[in-house]
Motif scaffolding. Structure first.
Motif, mmCIF file in Angstrom:
data_model
loop_
_atom_site.group_PDB
_atom_site.id
_atom_site.type_symbol
_atom_site.label_atom_id
_atom_site.label_comp_id
_atom_site.label_asym_id
_atom_site.label_seq_id
_atom_site.Cartn_x
_atom_site.Cartn_y
_atom_site.Cartn_z
ATOM 1 N N ALA A 148 29.451 91.358 12.262
ATOM 2 C CA ALA A 148 28.955 90.249 11.445
ATOM 3 C C ALA A 148 29.449 88.918 11.972
ATOM 4 O O ALA A 148 30.600 88.791 12.397
ATOM 5 C CB ALA A 148 29.399 90.444 10.001
ATOM 6 N N GLY A 149 28.565 87.942 11.948
ATOM 7 C CA GLY A 149 28.944 86.603 12.403
ATOM 8 C C GLY A 149 27.833 85.615 12.126
ATOM 9 O O GLY A 149 26.993 85.852 11.256
ATOM 10 N N ASN A 173 33.070 85.370 11.978
ATOM 11 C CA ASN A 173 33.195 84.086 11.273
ATOM 12 C C ASN A 173 33.820 84.285 9.891
ATOM 13 O O ASN A 173 33.984 85.430 9.429
ATOM 14 C CB ASN A 173 31.846 83.347 11.196
ATOM 15 C CG ASN A 173 30.828 84.047 10.303
ATOM 16 O OD1 ASN A 173 31.133 85.047 9.645
ATOM 17 N ND2 ASN A 173 29.621 83.528 10.273
ATOM 18 N N GLN A 174 34.163 83.180 9.262
ATOM 19 C CA GLN A 174 34.882 83.250 7.988
ATOM 20 C C GLN A 174 34.070 83.911 6.863
ATOM 21 O O GLN A 174 34.584 84.788 6.174
ATOM 22 C CB GLN A 174 35.337 81.837 7.557
ATOM 23 C CG GLN A 174 36.228 81.829 6.320
ATOM 24 C CD GLN A 174 37.607 82.396 6.619
ATOM 25 O OE1 GLN A 174 38.317 81.916 7.481
ATOM 26 N NE2 GLN A 174 37.989 83.455 5.928
ATOM 27 N N PRO A 175 32.798 83.512 6.673
ATOM 28 C CA PRO A 175 32.044 84.144 5.579
ATOM 29 C C PRO A 175 31.959 85.670 5.739
ATOM 30 O O PRO A 175 32.014 86.404 4.745
ATOM 31 C CB PRO A 175 30.640 83.527 5.685
ATOM 32 C CG PRO A 175 30.816 82.267 6.459
ATOM 33 C CD PRO A 175 32.000 82.461 7.341
ATOM 34 N N SER A 176 31.848 86.128 6.993
ATOM 35 C CA SER A 176 31.759 87.567 7.227
ATOM 36 C C SER A 176 33.095 88.250 6.937
ATOM 37 O O SER A 176 33.143 89.366 6.432
ATOM 38 C CB SER A 176 31.350 87.853 8.673
ATOM 39 O OG SER A 176 30.099 87.250 8.931
ATOM 40 N N LEU A 177 34.174 87.566 7.265
ATOM 41 C CA LEU A 177 35.505 88.128 6.977
ATOM 42 C C LEU A 177 35.677 88.270 5.461
ATOM 43 O O LEU A 177 36.119 89.309 4.966
ATOM 44 C CB LEU A 177 36.593 87.233 7.573
ATOM 45 C CG LEU A 177 38.035 87.722 7.396
ATOM 46 C CD1 LEU A 177 38.248 89.075 8.046
ATOM 47 C CD2 LEU A 177 39.020 86.715 7.976
ATOM 48 N N ASP A 178 35.277 87.210 4.739
ATOM 49 C CA ASP A 178 35.392 87.249 3.276
ATOM 50 C C ASP A 178 34.569 88.389 2.698
ATOM 51 O O ASP A 178 34.967 89.042 1.751
ATOM 52 C CB ASP A 178 34.916 85.913 2.669
ATOM 53 C CG ASP A 178 35.781 84.746 3.126
ATOM 54 O OD1 ASP A 178 36.909 85.001 3.593
ATOM 55 O OD2 ASP A 178 35.325 83.586 3.030
ATOM 56 N N ARG A 218 41.279 81.552 6.691
ATOM 57 C CA ARG A 218 41.933 82.569 5.843
ATOM 58 C C ARG A 218 41.904 83.886 6.614
ATOM 59 O O ARG A 218 40.866 84.517 6.749
ATOM 60 C CB ARG A 218 41.187 82.723 4.518
ATOM 61 C CG ARG A 218 41.953 83.489 3.458
ATOM 62 C CD ARG A 218 41.053 84.079 2.375
ATOM 63 N NE ARG A 218 40.097 85.060 2.892
ATOM 64 C CZ ARG A 218 40.399 86.331 3.176
ATOM 65 N NH1 ARG A 218 41.636 86.785 3.024
ATOM 66 N NH2 ARG A 218 39.470 87.150 3.645
ATOM 67 N N HIS A 219 43.033 84.275 7.144
ATOM 68 C CA HIS A 219 43.106 85.453 8.003
ATOM 69 C C HIS A 219 43.109 86.730 7.170
ATOM 70 O O HIS A 219 43.424 86.695 5.979
ATOM 71 C CB HIS A 219 44.360 85.368 8.888
ATOM 72 C CG HIS A 219 44.235 84.307 9.930
ATOM 73 N ND1 HIS A 219 43.912 84.578 11.230
ATOM 74 C CD2 HIS A 219 44.358 82.952 9.839
ATOM 75 C CE1 HIS A 219 43.852 83.431 11.915
ATOM 76 N NE2 HIS A 219 44.127 82.427 11.087
ATOM 77 N N PRO A 220 42.780 87.881 7.790
ATOM 78 C CA PRO A 220 42.783 89.130 7.015
ATOM 79 C C PRO A 220 44.191 89.465 6.524
ATOM 80 O O PRO A 220 45.177 89.169 7.199
ATOM 81 C CB PRO A 220 42.278 90.176 8.015
ATOM 82 C CG PRO A 220 42.341 89.553 9.362
ATOM 83 C CD PRO A 220 42.290 88.078 9.159
ATOM 84 N N THR A 221 44.229 90.075 5.348
ATOM 85 C CA THR A 221 45.534 90.319 4.720
ATOM 86 C C THR A 221 45.808 91.794 4.442
ATOM 87 O O THR A 221 46.903 92.137 4.024
ATOM 88 C CB THR A 221 45.617 89.566 3.370
ATOM 89 O OG1 THR A 221 44.467 89.951 2.592
ATOM 90 C CG2 THR A 221 45.615 88.065 3.560
ATOM 91 N N ARG A 222 44.812 92.649 4.630
ATOM 92 C CA ARG A 222 45.027 94.056 4.262
ATOM 93 C C ARG A 222 46.107 94.697 5.130
ATOM 94 O O ARG A 222 46.242 94.394 6.308
ATOM 95 C CB ARG A 222 43.715 94.838 4.388
ATOM 96 C CG ARG A 222 42.834 94.651 3.158
ATOM 97 C CD ARG A 222 41.557 95.407 3.282
ATOM 98 N NE ARG A 222 41.756 96.858 3.306
ATOM 99 C CZ ARG A 222 40.746 97.714 3.399
ATOM 100 N NH1 ARG A 222 39.505 97.279 3.487
ATOM 101 N NH2 ARG A 222 40.985 99.016 3.409
ATOM 102 N N THR A 223 46.850 95.590 4.520
ATOM 103 C CA THR A 223 47.937 96.239 5.255
ATOM 104 C C THR A 223 47.639 97.715 5.505
ATOM 105 O O THR A 223 48.378 98.392 6.198
ATOM 106 C CB THR A 223 49.256 96.132 4.454
ATOM 107 O OG1 THR A 223 48.997 96.622 3.133
ATOM 108 C CG2 THR A 223 49.742 94.699 4.388
ATOM 109 N N ASP A 224 46.520 98.209 4.908
ATOM 110 C CA ASP A 224 46.201 99.633 5.071
ATOM 111 C C ASP A 224 45.172 99.886 6.158
ATOM 112 O O ASP A 224 44.606 100.971 6.250
ATOM 113 C CB ASP A 224 45.699 100.210 3.733
ATOM 114 C CG ASP A 224 44.430 99.519 3.254
ATOM 115 O OD1 ASP A 224 44.177 98.367 3.668
ATOM 116 O OD2 ASP A 224 43.676 100.136 2.480
#
Lengths: 181, 359
Positions: free
Chosen positions: A8-9, A74-79, A100-106
């Motif tokens: 996605a982008g 891109n950011q919208p795709s990350l969100d 806003r970088h990814p935050t998941r730890t799993d």
């Protein structure tokens, strides 16, 4: 083995063609493949995405709601897609323009500076091939040789002189992808 | 093994029309099926097989070009998406009335009206119950893969001539836009003029001295003759139900619950079956390949075996009515599906199975 991937982008980044080359690479490797694009209002200016499934078995649904791998440009795709990666899955993103970088730890998160590298190489058009190289480095489901064969299949003959520089992009991507710190 | 390619469903349909020896394609672009005419224009079959490809000035013009071609014994094809198919419905009714062969592809999108451009299955009533005016039906095939978008053109060709009736391939934006691996069948030459005259003695191929003139029309002002004509059409549709129902069963042998679906929804439901089986739920799937004629007989048999059925379609509930009629309300039948262009996911369907069917 089944690998469900979302790419996605922004429109114009080569999201759909990257997916197509990946799908063709799968065919070269005797796999079943499906490629399902977003073709709605989003591709008319805005975000574009494509679901690619590579499998050694018959593919049931071409539509899935969670993915083994998300390739985010891109950011919208990350969100939108960070939360759709299966636990234990993989997220690859280009930090260029990301606030806003990814935050998941799993999940396993990798970053690839493909925009910057493409600019350094003086060829912004191979951006998506750098990203694809990064993907096959961390998920070696298809080989570099089959990606090149996939490129030959998906590019019209008149563009075949561009294959060497695209190959260079793939190899560069394999070098520069790194685990996100 | 035939040639292998990675193609969109729309492209596979277009290539299959060329290879199947379809004589002419008349169309008008609309998302999500514009690749059909784009592909045909790029392939230029008029330079190789002589197949005519023409972009008409509208959907209405294109279906009437089909009417003219079919009247002369040729096999025409056309394609559109939901709003465009509505425009073609007058012509399709005329062609059914005049008993002419036609292949028409609907790559359906969300409605009603202009709706949106996302995939939907809300044209089921239109496709299976007539669509245009009058007592008629189309033979309706519902592909659920890109391979079937290719292969069903051959079945459509056979049925269009067997019944002298329009055949619809009822697809949607998922199958039209998706790319999958396709094995293409070897090209079949188009019929020569002599072969057309032999196969279609009813066609307007020029009056010969030894026979009466052929008239292609859907008009008969004598109501008793018109009634006889309609009853003849009804016999034809009954024959379709007796001879040419198509369906596929997936894990029905030990099923306690059954999903009924067609087209892209059936693909999504296959994944639901896998998810359900992993949880120990004995769920099966009957995929209707022809939605008219509908696999009613088989569903009626399965009603003796399963506790309930769930019709899963990307609409507010259309095929569910046929499922209920098939089982004569002997067992509970429910509907689930997203509509308006939203695609349900395999897990949403599984939730519906649990909430509605198993409870």
């Amino acid at each position: 083995m089944t690998e469900e991937i979302i790419i996605a982008g922004f429109g114009g980044q080569g999201v759909l063609s990257m997916g197509k080359i990946l799908a063709y690479s799968g065919i070269m490797q005797q796999m079943e493949v499906s490629w399902m694009p977003s073709y709605g209002p989003e591709m008319r200016g805005g975000t574009a995405n494509v679901t690619v499934i590579l499998s050694t078995e018959r593919i049931s649904s071409p539509i899935v709601n969670e993915y083994d791998t998300a390739i985010i440009l891109n950011q919208p795709s990350l969100d939108k897609f960070e939360n759709t990666v299966k636990p234990g899955g993989t997220l690859i993103y280009d930090p260029n323009g990301i606030t806003r970088h990814p935050t998941r730890t799993d999940i396993n998160i990798y970053s690839i500076e493909a925009t910057e590298e493409a600019a350094n190489m003086g060829n912004t058009k191979i951006f998506n091939m750098i990203v694809l190289g990064g993907y096959i480095k961390v998920k070696p489901i298809v080989s570099v040789e089959n990606v090149i064969k996939g490129l030959e299949k998906s590019l019209p003959k008149r563009h075949h002189h561009l294959i060497p520089e695209n190959k260079e992009g793939v190899l560069k991507g394999m070098q520069i992808i790194q685990v996100k710190k | 093994m035939g040639e292998l390619r990675l193609m969109k469903g729309n492209e596979a349909f277009a290539e299959a029309c060329i290879r199947a020896g379809v004589d002419a394609y008349f169309g008008y672009p609309i998302t999500p099926q514009s690749e059909v005419i784009e592909y045909l224009m790029a392939a230029k079959p008029y330079e190789t097989t002589g197949m005519v490809v023409l972009q008409a000035e509208s959907e209405v013009a294109s279906i009437n070009m089909c009417y003219g071609a079919a009247g002369a014994g040729f096999l025409p094809a056309t394609s559109s998406s939901s709003p465009g198919i509505s425009l073609k419905m007058e012509g399709i009714s005329y062609m059914a009335g005049a008993e002419l062969p036609l292949i028409v592809l609907n790559v359906a999108r969300g409605g009603p009206g202009l709706g949106d451009i996302q995939p939907a299955q809300s044209d089921y009533f239109q496709a299976t119950k007539g669509g245009g005016h009058g007592d008629y039906r189309m033979y309706v095939l519902a592909p659920s893969s890109v391979q079937e978008m290719c292969d069903f053109v051959l079945i459509a060709k056979e049925m269009a001539f067997k019944y002298r009736n329009p055949v619809m391939i009822l697809s949607d934006g998922v199958i039209g836009q998706m790319m999958e691996k396709v094995e293409l069948f070897d090209p079949i030459p188009r019929r020569t003029i002599e072969e057309v005259e032999k196969q279609c003695p009813w066609a307007t191929t020029g009056k010969k001295p030894h026979r009466q003139r052929n008239i292609i029309t859907s008009l008969d002002l004598d109501q008793y003759k018109q009634e006889r004509h309609v009853l003849k059409l009804m016999d034809k549709y009954k024959r379709m139900e007796e001879e040419d129902v198509r369906y596929e069963e997936i894990q029905t042998a030990d099923a306690e619950y059954l999903i009924v679906a067609y087209g892209s929804s059936a693909r999504i439901c296959q994944k639901t079956i896998d998810l359900a089986r992993a949880e120990g739920i004995k769920l099966g799937l009957l995929r209707a390949i022809t939605v008219f004629p509908f696999p009613s007989k088989r569903l009626n048999e399965l009603a003796n075996q399963v506790k309930g059925m769930l019709a899963v379609e990307m609409s507010a509930g259309q095929m569910v009515e046929d499922v209920k009629l098939s089982v004569n309300c002997r067992i509970p039948v429910y509907h689930f599906g997203r509509t308006g262009g939203v695609i349900h996911t395999p897990t949403e369907v599984l939730e519906a199975v649990k909430n509605l069917l198993i409870k």
